[in-house]
Design an enzyme around this catalytic site. Sequence first.
Site, PDB file in Angstrom:
ATOM      1  CB  SER A 255      -1.660 -10.356   1.237  1.00  0.00           C
ATOM      2  OG  SER A 255      -3.026 -10.494   1.550  1.00  0.00           O
TER       3      SER A 255
ATOM      4  N   GLY B  51      -2.334  -2.087  -7.508  1.00  0.00           N
ATOM      5  CA  GLY B  51      -1.188  -3.000  -7.461  1.00  0.00           C
ATOM      6  C   GLY B  51      -1.325  -4.159  -8.443  1.00  0.00           C
ATOM      7  CD  GLN B  52       0.487  -6.954 -12.623  1.00  0.00           C
ATOM      8  OE1 GLN B  52       0.068  -5.899 -13.084  1.00  0.00           O
ATOM      9  NE2 GLN B  52       0.093  -8.137 -13.070  1.00  0.00           N
TER      10      GLN B  52
ATOM     11  CD  GLN C  91      -8.609  -4.773  -7.159  1.00  0.00           C
ATOM     12  OE1 GLN C  91      -9.410  -5.305  -6.398  1.00  0.00           O
ATOM     13  NE2 GLN C  91      -7.560  -4.122  -6.714  1.00  0.00           N
TER      14      GLN C  91
ATOM     15  CG  HIS D 260      -1.874  -1.095   1.339  1.00  0.00           C
ATOM     16  ND1 HIS D 260      -1.736  -2.129   2.225  1.00  0.00           N
ATOM     17  CD2 HIS D 260      -3.017  -1.345   0.663  1.00  0.00           C
ATOM     18  CE1 HIS D 260      -2.755  -2.967   2.099  1.00  0.00           C
ATOM     19  NE2 HIS D 260      -3.544  -2.519   1.149  1.00  0.00           N
TER      20      HIS D 260
ATOM     21  CB  VAL E 108       5.577  -4.607  -2.268  1.00  0.00           C
ATOM     22  CG1 VAL E 108       6.588  -4.512  -1.138  1.00  0.00           C
ATOM     23  CG2 VAL E 108       5.561  -3.308  -3.088  1.00  0.00           C
TER      24      VAL E 108
HETATM   25  P1  AMP Z   1      -6.351  -3.938  -0.638  1.00  0.00           P
HETATM   26  O1  AMP Z   1      -6.247  -3.046   0.555  1.00  0.00           O
HETATM   27  O2  AMP Z   1      -5.933  -5.337  -0.411  1.00  0.00           O
HETATM   28  O3  AMP Z   1      -7.674  -3.795  -1.356  1.00  0.00           O
HETATM   29  O4  AMP Z   1      -5.287  -3.381  -1.668  1.00  0.00           O
HETATM   30  C1  AMP Z   1      -5.284  -2.031  -2.075  1.00  0.00           C
HETATM   31  C2  AMP Z   1      -4.360  -1.874  -3.248  1.00  0.00           C
HETATM   32  O5  AMP Z   1      -3.054  -2.295  -2.880  1.00  0.00           O
HETATM   33  C3  AMP Z   1      -4.766  -2.739  -4.449  1.00  0.00           C
HETATM   34  O6  AMP Z   1      -4.587  -1.990  -5.649  1.00  0.00           O
HETATM   35  C4  AMP Z   1      -3.807  -3.892  -4.382  1.00  0.00           C
HETATM   36  O7  AMP Z   1      -3.531  -4.469  -5.642  1.00  0.00           O
HETATM   37  C5  AMP Z   1      -2.563  -3.214  -3.834  1.00  0.00           C
HETATM   38  N1  AMP Z   1      -1.683  -4.199  -3.195  1.00  0.00           N
HETATM   39  C6  AMP Z   1      -1.993  -5.062  -2.197  1.00  0.00           C
HETATM   40  N2  AMP Z   1      -0.937  -5.838  -1.899  1.00  0.00           N
HETATM   41  C7  AMP Z   1       0.066  -5.466  -2.734  1.00  0.00           C
HETATM   42  C8  AMP Z   1       1.408  -5.900  -2.922  1.00  0.00           C
HETATM   43  N3  AMP Z   1       1.960  -6.876  -2.206  1.00  0.00           N
HETATM   44  N4  AMP Z   1       2.143  -5.288  -3.872  1.00  0.00           N
HETATM   45  C9  AMP Z   1       1.609  -4.298  -4.636  1.00  0.00           C
HETATM   46  N5  AMP Z   1       0.354  -3.839  -4.499  1.00  0.00           N
HETATM   47  C10 AMP Z   1      -0.414  -4.420  -3.566  1.00  0.00           C
END
Ligand code: AMP
Length: 284
Positions: A185, A147-148, A153, A37, A176
């Site tokens: 995650s 994020g990739q 998504q 994030h 990351v």
């Molecule tokens: P979330 O809070 O899980 O909904 O994630 C919010 C954003 O952070 C989304 O665009 C995810 O793809 C991105 N994101 C989550 N984990 C990672 C990661 N390990 N590396 C890059 N982006 C991430």
Amino acid sequence: MEIIETISRMKSICQEEARAGKTIGFVPTMGYWHEGHLNLIRAARRKCQVVLVSVFVNPLQFAPQEDYQQYPRDLSRDARLARAEGVDYLFYPSMEEMYPQGFQTAVEVRELSDKLCGKSRPGHFKGVATVVLKLFNIVKPDAAFFGQKDAQQALIIKHMIDDLNLDVELVIMPIVREEDGLAMSSRNLYLNPKERRAATILYKSLLKAKELILGGERKASTIISQMTQMIEEEPLARVDYIALTDADNLQEADVIRGKILIALAVFIGKSRLIDNLILEMPGA
Ligand code: AMP
């Protein structure tokens, strides 16, 4: 930094900032931040004059048996991190604010949503697209950062932006990882120490696929079966899916060529984790 809880206040702030000629960079999240994030927030900070991050655990994208209730939440921790990163606004709406009684509209990016994670999580991407469009309409960002890690998504949001002619630039940032390769995650919190060790199997199997492809293997089915075998050797792991697809449209690939997405979801104990890798084959 200001924490905003209502849509009307968030809208009027964004309108004021836009009138003042400032560019708005927007990072939608479900909170409980990690370096993945923060990397999105830093990218927004570099590119835009105003950085706005939302924290909203979106009930529409969870099925009834999924982890909506248990999903980790800690706003004061996220707010502390936000201040340290120079975030200007943290948007933190309640569920009632986002979905008042009578809410009934949905956005669906049909074909892309039925594949990969959509097969095991029907309705998930409809919930994602709906909340993201709603947030885009509230914030009207110049650029939005995703994020990739959530490759499907990101593709779905890109399609929605194109299909609905939204004026927002999509920026996708790389995955990351922890030092041992596990993709960061918020759900990694669910893993006990044994499961945490077992969870490295996702990235290891992606690296195995990469090694096979770099070694000349071109048959998707051979790569998938080798990955499956490797994951099944880990007693705490159970494959949900492994897919090799065209990275732009998620069509399954029989033969490896062009830009290939290798994506997988694996249960480690009760936690469902995802990861992926993109490879570009030269000369395609
Ligand atoms: P979330 O809070 O899980 O909904 O994630 C919010 C954003 O952070 C989304 O665009 C995810 O793809 C991105 N994101 C989550 N984990 C990672 C990661 N390990 N590396 C890059 N982006 C991430």
